[in-house]
Design an enzyme around this catalytic site. Structure first.
Site, PDB file in Angstrom:
ATOM      1  N   CYS A   1       0.372  -1.484  -0.282  1.00  0.00           N
ATOM      2  CA  CYS A   1      -0.067   0.123   0.016  1.00  0.00           C
ATOM      3  C   CYS A   1       0.847   1.349  -0.361  1.00  0.00           C
ATOM      4  O   CYS A   1       0.271   2.722  -0.116  1.00  0.00           O
ATOM      5  CB  CYS A   1      -0.626  -0.164   1.284  1.00  0.00           C
TER       6      CYS A   1
ATOM      7  N   GLU B   1     -13.372  -0.364   1.708  1.00  0.00           N
ATOM      8  CA  GLU B   1     -11.861  -0.078   0.294  1.00  0.00           C
ATOM      9  C   GLU B   1     -11.888  -1.673  -0.575  1.00  0.00           C
ATOM     10  O   GLU B   1     -10.995  -1.598  -1.648  1.00  0.00           O
ATOM     11  CB  GLU B   1     -10.568  -0.291   1.243  1.00  0.00           C
TER      12      GLU B   1
ATOM     13  N   HIS C   1     -13.284   9.134  -9.160  1.00  0.00           N
ATOM     14  CA  HIS C   1     -11.669   9.163 -10.759  1.00  0.00           C
ATOM     15  C   HIS C   1     -11.121   9.266  -9.836  1.00  0.00           C
ATOM     16  O   HIS C   1     -10.734  10.941 -11.328  1.00  0.00           O
ATOM     17  CB  HIS C   1     -12.724   9.428 -11.383  1.00  0.00           C
TER      18      HIS C   1
END
Length: 143
Positions: free
Chosen positions: A23, A133, A68
């Protein structure tokens, strides 16, 4: 207590500086938030609030600020973050800057704060938000 829940989904990129694993790299998710609200009394139609109110207000905010684009930490030390932010701004999708690492826990806390503000004049209280998530990983904020 009667509550209602509206699900909102969006796509965004993040990275978690100093993460001990994958991550720490830029990557994206298909986020989903389940926003649960409560009202002291049901309206004349028997609802906490019409689902479309949550969709338009909170979903509209999410679409404008998080969909986005990238959700990044304001003090991310990686120099490529600034380049990415400039590119996104030019493309009409500015980066959303968090004061803290953009973990699911910090993102759900931010969304809880924003949702409470956006819905405060409707007579409802946001009681919890679960932020997915990944399909098997979520964080939850509750009152």
């Amino acid at each position: 207590m009667i509550t209602c829940t509206r699900r909102i989904e969006w796509d965004a990129m993040h990275r978690i500086p100093l993460h001990e694993s994958k991550c720490k790299a830029f990557h994206g998710h298909r986020y989903a938030a389940e926003i649960t609200c409560h009202a002291e009394t049901l309206d004349s139609l028997g609802r906490v609030v019409d689902f479309s109110v949550i969709k338009e207000r909170v979903g509209g905010w999410v679409d404008q600020h998080w969909d986005h684009t990238a959700i990044l930490m304001k003090d991310d030390p990686d120099p490529s973050v600034r380049v990415l932010a400039e590119a996104n701004a030019r493309l009409g999708r500015p980066v959303y800057w968090l004061e803290a690492h953009p973990t699911a826990e910090n993102i759900v806390a931010e969304l809880a704060h924003v949702a409470a503000e956006l819905l405060k004049d409707t007579g409802v209280t946001v009681t919890s938000i679960r932020l997915w998530e990944t399909p098997n990983g979520s964080a939850e904020w509750s009152r």
